[in-house]
Scaffold this active site. Sequence first.
Site, PDB file in Angstrom:
ATOM      1  N   GLU A 144      48.781  26.378  33.236  1.00  0.00           N
ATOM      2  CA  GLU A 144      47.460  26.740  32.721  1.00  0.00           C
ATOM      3  C   GLU A 144      47.309  26.187  31.299  1.00  0.00           C
ATOM      4  O   GLU A 144      48.212  26.349  30.492  1.00  0.00           O
ATOM      5  CB  GLU A 144      47.277  28.261  32.678  1.00  0.00           C
ATOM      6  N   ALA A 285      53.126  34.716  27.826  1.00  0.00           N
ATOM      7  CA  ALA A 285      53.619  34.730  29.196  1.00  0.00           C
ATOM      8  C   ALA A 285      52.573  34.116  30.108  1.00  0.00           C
ATOM      9  O   ALA A 285      51.457  33.837  29.674  1.00  0.00           O
ATOM     10  CB  ALA A 285      53.901  36.162  29.641  1.00  0.00           C
ATOM     11  N   GLU A 287      50.953  34.139  34.267  1.00  0.00           N
ATOM     12  CA  GLU A 287      50.853  34.970  35.464  1.00  0.00           C
ATOM     13  C   GLU A 287      51.005  34.221  36.786  1.00  0.00           C
ATOM     14  O   GLU A 287      50.450  34.651  37.804  1.00  0.00           O
ATOM     15  CB  GLU A 287      49.500  35.683  35.447  1.00  0.00           C
ATOM     16  N   HIS A 320      49.981  43.145  31.529  1.00  0.00           N
ATOM     17  CA  HIS A 320      48.905  42.136  31.529  1.00  0.00           C
ATOM     18  C   HIS A 320      49.144  41.079  32.614  1.00  0.00           C
ATOM     19  O   HIS A 320      48.258  40.811  33.434  1.00  0.00           O
ATOM     20  CB  HIS A 320      48.826  41.488  30.145  1.00  0.00           C
ATOM     21  N   GLU A 321      50.325  40.507  32.623  1.00  0.00           N
ATOM     22  CA  GLU A 321      50.590  39.435  33.593  1.00  0.00           C
ATOM     23  C   GLU A 321      50.583  39.994  35.014  1.00  0.00           C
ATOM     24  O   GLU A 321      50.074  39.364  35.939  1.00  0.00           O
ATOM     25  CB  GLU A 321      51.920  38.737  33.312  1.00  0.00           C
ATOM     26  N   HIS A 324      47.084  40.480  36.322  1.00  0.00           N
ATOM     27  CA  HIS A 324      46.429  39.218  36.693  1.00  0.00           C
ATOM     28  C   HIS A 324      46.578  38.946  38.190  1.00  0.00           C
ATOM     29  O   HIS A 324      45.812  38.154  38.746  1.00  0.00           O
ATOM     30  CB  HIS A 324      47.063  38.046  35.938  1.00  0.00           C
ATOM     31  N   GLU A 343      40.556  36.948  31.678  1.00  0.00           N
ATOM     32  CA  GLU A 343      41.283  37.378  30.486  1.00  0.00           C
ATOM     33  C   GLU A 343      40.687  38.638  29.846  1.00  0.00           C
ATOM     34  O   GLU A 343      41.422  39.563  29.495  1.00  0.00           O
ATOM     35  CB  GLU A 343      41.393  36.242  29.469  1.00  0.00           C
TER      36      GLU A 343
HETATM   37  N1  B3K Z   1      46.972  32.992  31.249  1.00  0.00           N
HETATM   38  C1  B3K Z   1      47.982  32.746  30.271  1.00  0.00           C
HETATM   39  C2  B3K Z   1      47.516  31.914  29.131  1.00  0.00           C
HETATM   40  C3  B3K Z   1      47.637  30.475  29.333  1.00  0.00           C
HETATM   41  C4  B3K Z   1      47.315  29.743  28.048  1.00  0.00           C
HETATM   42  C5  B3K Z   1      47.283  28.288  28.244  1.00  0.00           C
HETATM   43  N2  B3K Z   1      47.048  27.552  27.031  1.00  0.00           N
HETATM   44  C6  B3K Z   1      48.571  34.001  29.743  1.00  0.00           C
HETATM   45  C7  B3K Z   1      47.730  35.192  29.882  1.00  0.00           C
HETATM   46  O1  B3K Z   1      46.657  35.325  29.331  1.00  0.00           O
HETATM   47  O2  B3K Z   1      48.113  36.062  30.611  1.00  0.00           O
HETATM   48 ZN    ZN Z   2      45.923  36.810  30.551  1.00  0.00          ZN
END
Ligand code: B3K
Ligand code: ZN
Length: 884
Positions: A144, A285, A287, A320-321, A324, A343
Amino acid sequence: MDIARTQSALPENPEMADAAPEPRAPLLIRREDYTPFPWLVPEIALDFALGLEKTRVHAALTVQRNAAAPRSESIRLNGDGLTPIAVAVDGEAVNDWSVDGGDLILPLHGDSHLVEVTTQIDPLANSQLMGLYASGGMLCTQCEAEGFRRITFFPDRPDVLSTYRVRMEGPRSQFPVLLSNGNRVAQGDGEEGAHWAEWHDPWPKPSYLFALVAGDLVCNRDRFVTRSGREVELGIWVRESDLPRTVHAMQSLKNSMRWDEEAFGREYDLDLFNIVAVSDFNMGAMENKGLNIFNTKYVLADRGTATDADYDAIEGVIGHEYFHNWSGNRVTCRDWFQLSLKEGFTVLRDQLFSAAMGSEAIKRIEDVRVLRSIQFPEDSGPLAHPIRPDSYSEISNFYTATVYNKGAEVIRMMRTMAGTERFRRGTDLYFARHDGEAATCEDFVRAIEEGAELDLGRFRLWYAQAGTPKVSVAMDYADDAVTLRLRQLVPPTPGQPEKQPMPIPLRLALFDRESRAHRGEELVVLEEAEASFRFTGFAQRPVLSINRGFSAPVSIERRVDPADLVFLAQYDDDPFARYEAMQDLVVGHLCDAIGGGLDDAGMERGRDAILQAFSAVLADDGIDDLMRGELMILPSQTYLAEQMLVADPHAIHREREGLKRWLGAKLEAQLAALHDRAGEAADDTSPAARGARKLKTQALVYLAAGTPGHAAQRAAAQYDAATNMTDRQGALMVLAGLESPERSARLADFYDRYCGNALVIDKWFAIQAQSLHPDALAHVKALAEHPDFTLRNPNRVRSLYMAFAANPHAFHTADGEGYRMIADLILALDPINPQTAARFVPSLGRWRRIEPHRAGLMRAELERIAAAPGLSRDTSEQVSRSLA
Ligand code: B3K
Ligand code: ZN
């Protein structure tokens, strides 16, 4: 591998020049230009021949025409720094492809095809930490937002969902563990000490959720039974020596899984859930489906090396992760402009989870503090953008506090207006309706609107307009009635000179001065630019408590008698409002002092009011120590600067430290007694013990300001006696700001004690970089030359330079040396890790809000960066927006 050079060394293929009907991505990508991809890719099979310096990737894509998109006679597969080694369509090698801006363009005329591409990459040379890279001898991925295109050619956009089958093979001695998303379906031995594994993820996902890990890791294994009886194997993978430090992460994971079932009705959907900890990681981190990859910072903890705050952060990020998995993975984003869809919502979910695991009041206060110190300045500076941006050049720059934290606040407002139960009906509808889809923020709002039966018509403006609304409040009292006149103003921001009023939900209460009670909380929604609200039946003028619980992410502007703030700081039954009253009291006084508008009598009056409120807080038996510690924290210098159109960092520092010194001296006896009392508390993880630890360090902070000599001895004693990292780090932090013999001895002891533990050595760097010591800048300069410092590890870079850039007295020295250091860092880091380099630009970007002399120096550094050749898209976008 030098990626840029590989790219430009591609052979030109003149025959292919006209085979690219699809436009390449423009420099500025706009939300309104969204079009669906002409092809679906229902399946992808990846085959990796793994090596640290040479990994060969074979990708087989099943592609079909997308009936919902205009027909195209070719397919554009995104690539970044890749060279195609072999390309085949339906089993036949082809060479009628071309490369455009890194992407592979392939003519395709049928309705469905099998497209195969082979590429080769060098993970060891990947210092950007995007795509497949090496970290401490292992291989791992970060895809990501657009990292997958650094592994293989693919439509690397979140609305192309595929099921993944992944085979990987490599030397068993080097990579004994081979992991990917989903379930392991086969494994075996290869030739010459090689082994292989094959993984299959049954859930269609976008490429940004792909993950692969190969390395020498051990596993903390556990299990979780979901509410419908599915047995899930849980694994936390780390280096062998780190295994004992995974207990808290595992407990947090199990708590998250249970909580999501109870609070949101979300159950886990695979038989396996793995987490891998890596030391080199650009953010917290990631997800990835069934295989979360974490910065070690958010996994590893034990009482001797992690603080109470570290424990909380781990719990929050694990949650959080995990959350997701539904808000992000099962329902993903249609395009990156919708990032807040996953997010903002997931941040709200992790905030609610942490509140449920610990103290709701403290969690809310902490979340607002983060919002105000990071997001508010973003919203009032050159990088301001709505939670759903309209354009970007580099998407990595939009993983911001606005998209994340303000995004969470916006959804929290919907929840406040709907109430918990109706909000839950809304989220249930959202998950049911969009499961398996790539959705938009509008889809989310519509689902909440329908499910919760809430009119969100004009509320949608919160997604479109940037800037923190200012709400002014005037209160009239006459004939038993209170009239509140509220007026809102959404300030202009770059590209948005004019704004419309937005619905703002405000929780409020009116306190009777004598009984110190109110007759129930009200929720008013300020829908228009102005409105009045009338409340009757008050025998005397009540005290207003407004924006309780921080019900709206706005700044409230009102003139309040300090006596009323002292009253609220003592008696408000909403803990956030109580904290807020304390903050307002201090902010009001300090702003007057900084502005030079206080004579001696005014200064004395202001300080006395604060002293009265503070003394009450110290003595109040009705609150616990966690809350007491919270109420003692002074508003940050950033937050104070935010109150002023143009700030003088030096004056802010001087007045804030002056107040601390004065309070520390005045309250020396009480603070010392508190410190002694807290020192008697048990050394465990109970809220009482945690509160005592927080209090100890807070007491030291004031004592160090008021009576530095005694405080240094007290802090050194706390350091020496510490049996946990919270006490030790707290004491060292205070000592680091003092000029005393205890300082250097304890800093040296800390380094020797924890040498080799990267996460604790990060603390050692950060403590010195953020210290109040007058020579902090010189210390940072010296630390940059320390053998343990490296630009290759983002945690280390942040621990030294982020801490420094957030230390106003050191960063804002009048000679501009601090600005120069950060600019030099950005220039040095940009070619290595542009994503992390660009994160430092905002600290210089606020020049317009700083007094003219420093503003000129900051701007000059930005211009120096802008003039550097070969700047990354990340840094160049942030710098040019900051100068615009
Ligand atoms: N979704 C990832 C963030 C990715 C960032 C890329 N530059 C972590 C999070 O928000 O859970
Ligand atoms: Zn996130």
